[in-house]
Scaffold this active site. Structure first.
Site, mmCIF file in Angstrom:
data_model
loop_
_atom_site.group_PDB
_atom_site.id
_atom_site.type_symbol
_atom_site.label_atom_id
_atom_site.label_comp_id
_atom_site.label_asym_id
_atom_site.label_seq_id
_atom_site.Cartn_x
_atom_site.Cartn_y
_atom_site.Cartn_z
ATOM 1 N N GLU A 67 75.555 72.383 30.703
ATOM 2 C CA GLU A 67 76.142 71.431 31.662
ATOM 3 C C GLU A 67 77.091 70.428 30.983
ATOM 4 O O GLU A 67 76.702 69.314 30.658
ATOM 5 C CB GLU A 67 75.046 70.664 32.416
ATOM 6 N N LYS A 87 76.558 74.743 34.647
ATOM 7 C CA LYS A 87 76.553 73.711 35.686
ATOM 8 C C LYS A 87 77.765 72.818 35.416
ATOM 9 O O LYS A 87 77.833 72.147 34.384
ATOM 10 C CB LYS A 87 75.249 72.901 35.661
#
Length: 295
Positions: free
Chosen positions: A176, A213
């Site tokens: 992420e 993400k």
């Protein structure tokens, strides 16, 4: 690794619920839920209250596998139980929802227009406990504020190095590297980020699987190429501070990109609501995020 869970994450319709506010963001999450700091004293009471909030969300009939593929937990939530089962076990066994764990220890100070991950000296121990508790994957968040190629490369390199450690422990890492939605050169940062991620993916061993993400990109469908990369099980999006309606609107324009919202998921939920009110608001929220995730 649970192959049934991997298949669900790869090909299921729905989104990932982020229930992973940690120590620093827990008071804010509780306040949003209508619980002021005056109602608890010390960390133990605070975490008990946030677990009660998450339990209420997870046990709601609205929170079900028809719309939700997975849920990301905070370590403290993983170590607590719902109806006698550890939270991750409850999610999978009772709800059919794949459990993930936030493993990072927060962000280092801003340097070169980014924030790297703080060191994680106890990561191996945490990963062992996660496997024992029935967790499928993990997530860790860095932040990019400026289109600085060298700094973005550092962020991505650090994420993938730790990702390999997580994969070796038997879990699927969610990489992420968030691009701040207020960044003046967000589009350029995202273009650099995509190239750096593709470079790291191409260097992975054939058997390694990761998830990504990312912030909803300024250029629609920018991350299509990442979705088609064989190492990537799924690309999910954070709401990044957008209000839910705007986040859903932007998400819907990116085909194949699914939500992994935290603040936007809990929007409109309050401790004082009756179960009927609570479930109704949550159902509306979940269905709106689901619709934006299946475009």
């Amino acid at each position: 690794m649970n192959e049934k869970q991997l298949e669900r994450i790869r090909n299921g319709q729905g989104f990932i619920a982020a229930l992973d506010q940690s120590g620093g963001s827990t008071p804010k999450a509780l306040q949003q839920y209508g619980i002021e700091p005056s109602r608890y004293s010390g960390d133990e009471e605070m975490f008990a209250m946030v677990h009660a909030m998450r339990t209420r969300i997870i046990k709601s009939p609205a929170f079900n596998a028809e719309y939700i593929l997975g849920a990301i937990l905070f370590e403290n939530t993983m170590d607590r139980k719902i109806d006698g089962l550890f939270t991750a076990e409850y999610l999978w066994e009772k709800k059919g929802i794949v459990p993930f764990l936030k493993v990072d220890k927060g962000l280092a100070d801003k340097e070169g227009g980014v924030q790297l991950l703080k060191p994680m000296p106890d990561l191996d121990d945490l990963l062992r406990r996660a496997v024992a508790r029935g967790v499928f994957g993990t997530k860790m968040r860095s932040v990019i504020y400026e289109a600085n190629s060298d700094s973005i490369r550092k962020v991505v390199k650090q994420q993938f190095e730790i990702g390999k450690q997580i994969w070796a422990a038997g879990l699927v890492p969610i990489i992420e590297p968030e691009v701040d939605i207020h960044s003046a050169d967000k589009s350029e940062s995202e273009r650099i980020l995509k190239e750096e991620i593709l470079g790291e993916l191409s260097a992975l061993a054939p058997d390694v699987t990761v998830m990504l993400k990312l912030s909803i990109p300024s250029e629609d469908n920018l991350y299509r190429e990442l979705m088609d990369e064989p190492h990537v099980a799924r690309v999910v999006a954070l709401s990044g501070g957008y209000e839910r309606e705007e986040a859903n609107e932007r998400l819907a324009r990116n085909h194949g990109l699914i939500a992994s919202f935290s603040r936007a998921l809990a929007e409109g939920l309050y401790d004082q609501q009756s179960d009927e009110q609570f479930n109704e608001v949550l159902a509306d929220t979940i269905q709106s995020i689901y619709k934006a995730s299946i475009t």
